[in-house]
Design a protein around this motif. Sequence first.
Motif, PDB file in Angstrom:
ATOM      1  N   ARG A  20      44.628  17.723  44.187  1.00 47.55           N
ATOM      2  CA  ARG A  20      44.587  19.031  43.529  1.00 47.55           C
ATOM      3  C   ARG A  20      44.495  18.875  42.019  1.00 47.55           C
ATOM      4  N   ASP A  21      45.292  17.953  41.458  1.00 43.87           N
ATOM      5  CA  ASP A  21      45.314  17.769  40.011  1.00 43.87           C
ATOM      6  C   ASP A  21      43.974  17.246  39.490  1.00 43.87           C
ATOM      7  N   VAL A  22      43.310  16.401  40.280  1.00 43.64           N
ATOM      8  CA  VAL A  22      41.984  15.920  39.907  1.00 43.64           C
ATOM      9  C   VAL A  22      40.995  17.082  39.897  1.00 43.64           C
ATOM     10  N   LEU A  23      41.078  17.937  40.929  1.00 39.36           N
ATOM     11  CA  LEU A  23      40.184  19.082  41.018  1.00 39.36           C
ATOM     12  C   LEU A  23      40.402  20.054  39.856  1.00 39.36           C
ATOM     13  N   VAL A  24      41.658  20.288  39.506  1.00 40.07           N
ATOM     14  CA  VAL A  24      41.980  21.212  38.417  1.00 40.07           C
ATOM     15  C   VAL A  24      41.423  20.706  37.087  1.00 40.07           C
ATOM     16  N   ALA A  25      41.382  19.388  36.917  1.00 39.45           N
ATOM     17  CA  ALA A  25      40.965  18.814  35.639  1.00 39.45           C
ATOM     18  C   ALA A  25      39.450  18.791  35.449  1.00 39.45           C
ATOM     19  N   ARG A  26      38.686  19.016  36.517  1.00 41.67           N
ATOM     20  CA  ARG A  26      37.234  18.942  36.410  1.00 41.67           C
ATOM     21  C   ARG A  26      36.656  20.158  35.680  1.00 41.67           C
ATOM     22  N   PRO A  27      35.508  19.980  34.996  1.00 41.33           N
ATOM     23  CA  PRO A  27      34.820  21.134  34.391  1.00 41.33           C
ATOM     24  C   PRO A  27      34.001  21.858  35.465  1.00 41.33           C
ATOM     25  N   TYR A  28      33.997  23.174  35.427  1.00 37.84           N
ATOM     26  CA  TYR A  28      33.255  23.958  36.412  1.00 37.84           C
ATOM     27  C   TYR A  28      32.464  25.056  35.716  1.00 37.84           C
ATOM     28  N   LEU A  29      31.377  25.470  36.384  1.00 39.02           N
ATOM     29  CA  LEU A  29      30.674  26.679  35.965  1.00 39.02           C
ATOM     30  C   LEU A  29      31.352  27.865  36.642  1.00 39.02           C
ATOM     31  N   SER A  30      31.886  28.779  35.860  1.00 41.18           N
ATOM     32  CA  SER A  30      32.551  29.948  36.434  1.00 41.18           C
ATOM     33  C   SER A  30      31.536  30.817  37.161  1.00 41.18           C
ATOM     34  N   ARG A  31      31.853  31.207  38.374  1.00 39.00           N
ATOM     35  CA  ARG A  31      30.955  32.059  39.145  1.00 39.00           C
ATOM     36  C   ARG A  31      30.984  33.482  38.608  1.00 39.00           C
ATOM     37  N   ARG A  32      29.861  34.155  38.757  1.00 39.47           N
ATOM     38  CA  ARG A  32      29.756  35.525  38.254  1.00 39.47           C
ATOM     39  C   ARG A  32      30.046  36.491  39.389  1.00 39.47           C
ATOM     40  N   THR A  33      31.287  36.857  39.511  1.00 38.81           N
ATOM     41  CA  THR A  33      31.717  37.758  40.581  1.00 38.81           C
ATOM     42  C   THR A  33      32.211  39.062  39.967  1.00 38.81           C
ATOM     43  N   PRO A  34      32.248  40.128  40.769  1.00 38.60           N
ATOM     44  CA  PRO A  34      32.718  41.418  40.244  1.00 38.60           C
ATOM     45  C   PRO A  34      34.238  41.544  40.218  1.00 38.60           C
ATOM     46  N   TYR A  35      34.947  40.455  40.533  1.00 39.05           N
ATOM     47  CA  TYR A  35      36.396  40.546  40.695  1.00 39.05           C
ATOM     48  C   TYR A  35      37.120  40.188  39.400  1.00 39.05           C
ATOM     49  N   ASP A  36      38.206  40.904  39.139  1.00 36.98           N
ATOM     50  CA  ASP A  36      39.093  40.610  38.020  1.00 36.98           C
ATOM     51  C   ASP A  36      40.187  39.678  38.533  1.00 36.98           C
ATOM     52  N   THR A  37      40.154  38.426  38.087  1.00 41.49           N
ATOM     53  CA  THR A  37      41.063  37.408  38.607  1.00 41.49           C
ATOM     54  C   THR A  37      42.528  37.784  38.415  1.00 41.49           C
ATOM     55  N   ASP A  38      42.873  38.215  37.223  1.00 43.07           N
ATOM     56  CA  ASP A  38      44.278  38.560  36.952  1.00 43.07           C
ATOM     57  C   ASP A  38      44.751  39.709  37.834  1.00 43.07           C
ATOM     58  N   GLY A  56      31.624  26.550  47.064  1.00 40.73           N
ATOM     59  CA  GLY A  56      32.485  26.706  45.899  1.00 40.73           C
ATOM     60  C   GLY A  56      33.712  27.573  46.124  1.00 40.73           C
ATOM     61  N   LYS A  57      34.114  27.767  47.382  1.00 36.87           N
ATOM     62  CA  LYS A  57      35.296  28.590  47.649  1.00 36.87           C
ATOM     63  C   LYS A  57      36.557  27.953  47.061  1.00 36.87           C
ATOM     64  N   SER A  58      36.711  26.649  47.313  1.00 31.45           N
ATOM     65  CA  SER A  58      37.883  25.941  46.785  1.00 31.45           C
ATOM     66  C   SER A  58      37.857  25.937  45.261  1.00 31.45           C
ATOM     67  N   THR A  59      36.677  25.723  44.699  1.00 32.63           N
ATOM     68  CA  THR A  59      36.537  25.730  43.244  1.00 32.63           C
ATOM     69  C   THR A  59      36.925  27.084  42.664  1.00 32.63           C
ATOM     70  N   LYS A  66      44.148  28.060  37.999  1.00 35.86           N
ATOM     71  CA  LYS A  66      44.174  26.864  37.153  1.00 35.86           C
ATOM     72  C   LYS A  66      45.392  26.792  36.232  1.00 35.86           C
ATOM     73  N   ASN A  67      45.736  27.871  35.612  1.00 40.15           N
ATOM     74  CA  ASN A  67      46.854  27.862  34.660  1.00 40.15           C
ATOM     75  C   ASN A  67      48.132  28.457  35.250  1.00 40.15           C
ATOM     76  N   LYS A  68      48.178  28.474  36.586  1.00 37.49           N
ATOM     77  CA  LYS A  68      49.344  29.027  37.286  1.00 37.49           C
ATOM     78  C   LYS A  68      50.129  27.902  37.965  1.00 37.49           C
ATOM     79  N   ASN A  69      51.333  28.211  38.355  1.00 42.64           N
ATOM     80  CA  ASN A  69      52.158  27.271  39.120  1.00 42.64           C
ATOM     81  C   ASN A  69      51.859  27.500  40.602  1.00 42.64           C
ATOM     82  N   PHE A  70      50.941  26.695  41.156  1.00 46.41           N
ATOM     83  CA  PHE A  70      50.544  26.941  42.539  1.00 46.41           C
ATOM     84  C   PHE A  70      50.651  25.682  43.394  1.00 46.41           C
TER      85      PHE A  70
END
Length: 422
Positions: A20-38, A56-59, A66-70
């Motif tokens: 998980r920590d390796v995945l979190v540290a990778r750079p990603y292209l943010s998907r363009r979705t209509p959803y407000d993450t917060d 890209g579901k896991s991504t 990414k910045n949460k305690n999960f």
Amino acid sequence: MLQTKRKTMLTIITNQKKERDVLVARPYLSRRTPYDTDALLSCPQIKLITGPRRTGKSTEAILMLKNKNFAYLNFDDGQLLSAWDENAVWQALQQVYPAFDYLLLDEVQNLDGWDLWVSKLYRNGINLVITGSNAKLLSSEMATLLTGRYIQVSMLPFSIDEFFAWHHLELKQLAPEQTAQAEALQADYLRNGGYPETVISRNIAQSYLSTLFDSIVWKDTAKRHRVRNVSDLNDLAMYMLSNFCNPFSATDLASDLGFSSVATTKKYMEYLREPYLFYYLPRYNNKLKLMAKAPQKVYVVDNGFVTAKAFNLGENLGRLLENMVFVELIRRGYDTEKSLFYYRSRNDKEVDFVVRSGHVVERLVQVCYDMTSAKAAKREINSLIECAGELKCNNLCIVTMGEECVIEERGHTINVIPFIKF
């Protein structure tokens, strides 16, 4: 024995945390979705991210958290599944992720009885984010146990907008000097699709997608449903892939492929729909019985599968464009059971897509790769106008690869739109 289970599970979940920590540290292209993450994360409902494998579901879930305690559990891990013990898992989670705020369950449908466990977690107030690659399992179980308790986020391969963004172009703000590059990218996207791994490295696209297609058929479908005659299932998948955008019936498929049973053919068709590999588009009719009896058209989730696997003697750019338009309509939230259909008129003229809102037909969409041929243009316009008259719809468009204009014909206005603007 109990102590051994706990120790084993602690090791597995600790190792998954490293992943998980390796995945979190990778750079990603943010998907363009209509959803407000917060807004999504702040609500108590389960966040259910669905779609085909490797889209890209896991991504997306990791970017949300990414910045949460999960905490994180990956159910594509055979060790986790074979050593599964609910109590041991819970204790290990609390030890590895003290006081976590969110729990991410990746590909949860691989766990037997997952729905009951998820229901229990929800009742205990755990804020859950779930990913899954099986439409039937997720929709039926979630609907049965958790009606009104989850929000579904759909993920598909990259849209053309996201594909352009990866190449540092803004689709809606193209400069004149970017026209040639944009045309080349659009042609590339038409043939090779938008699976994230292939967008990053186009030279592996065909081999990657060929392997992925086989994995979905053999692992996600045949293995899960314990299909005995896997070669028949694979033959059906290959036949539909090679005949994408064409109408079919289960009876015709059984006959063409030499299957002994129409019922088995229908069952296999449903199996291949579940992992979001194929979509079946019904023919529009106000009478549900007639709609159910009419041939359906088959579409595939990404054009890249066609290029990588389909047995085609020639490149059919028209069908590739039609499939691309279909996937874009699905991406916008249209549903092949409620709001998206094709139509044939009484004189056997066809319109590719009927878009419906409630009981009202709101738009007819025709697809024509090249409108510069007078014969092709006349055929598409005549079909669209005849169907428009029968369906009482005046919102008409033809999607092309490059042409753009407005056509006034027999009291109808038809907007001809290049896919890049559609």
